[in-house]
Scaffold this active site. Sequence first.
Site, PDB file in Angstrom:
ATOM      1  N   ASP A  80       0.927  -1.150   0.131  1.00  0.00           N
ATOM      2  CA  ASP A  80       0.007  -0.053  -0.040  1.00  0.00           C
ATOM      3  C   ASP A  80       0.741   1.292   0.005  1.00  0.00           C
ATOM      4  OD1 ASP A  80      -1.661   2.112   1.709  1.00  0.00           O
ATOM      5  OD2 ASP A  80      -3.102   0.877   0.728  1.00  0.00           O
ATOM      6  N   ILE A  81       0.517   2.271  -1.072  1.00  0.00           N
ATOM      7  CA  ILE A  81       1.432   3.474  -0.979  1.00  0.00           C
ATOM      8  C   ILE A  81       1.213   4.046   0.168  1.00  0.00           C
ATOM      9  CG2 ILE A  81       1.961   5.257  -2.351  1.00  0.00           C
ATOM     10  CD1 ILE A  81       1.214   3.651  -5.003  1.00  0.00           C
ATOM     11  N   GLU A 123      -4.555   2.342  -4.311  1.00  0.00           N
ATOM     12  CA  GLU A 123      -3.088   2.273  -4.290  1.00  0.00           C
ATOM     13  C   GLU A 123      -2.639   1.073  -3.623  1.00  0.00           C
ATOM     14  OE1 GLU A 123      -4.766   4.489  -0.558  1.00  0.00           O
ATOM     15  OE2 GLU A 123      -5.321   4.011  -2.462  1.00  0.00           O
TER      16      GLU A 123
END
Length: 205
Positions: A80-81, A123
């Site tokens: 996950d960004i 994301e």
Amino acid sequence: FFGSAITNAKTYALAEAQRREIERLNLILQDRVNELADQVATDKLTGLFNFRTFESEIERRIHECQRNREDRELSIAMFDIDHFKRFNDTHGHAAGNVVLAGVAKIIAEQARKMDLACRYGGEEFVVILPQCDAGGALNFAQRVRCAIEQARFCSSDGGELKVTISAGVATLTDEECQERLFERADQALYQAKRGGRNRVCTASA
């Protein structure tokens, strides 16, 4: 006799030309079918496989492991960004798309040919890691994390963009279903985020 021979030769030549044309059209049709299949299976922005493909593939690979557990290991890694909403608010969605595509490219480069890298949504990314134990999955996720931390992505105005990611990894246990495997990886991911982000956590069994 000669007239019949000439007629037969013309008929054969016509039939052969028609056969070649049918083969050409079949090849074009098959290419189109393959193209449409790719579009259904992949995410347009990143080029990675999509969530639907992940769901069908993880189910198939879990069944394979359960049939022959002694010789197989299966892990997944979720990414996950970090602070991506804040990033989009600051730099804009176009820059966000650049980062998403760049992060996906790094994940795909770090993955093995047998791995299946997917964009889970937004994301978030997930990679299926066949024949990979907990240690191997942790090493893979750490390589991805370090590569993204060091990467610089170019915005449309020539500026440099940078992000970090958090990751959670889980390895399949005996008789575990795909929902439970995914849930454990997701819990490890959120443990990494709660722990300060830009780190990898391993799920407990």
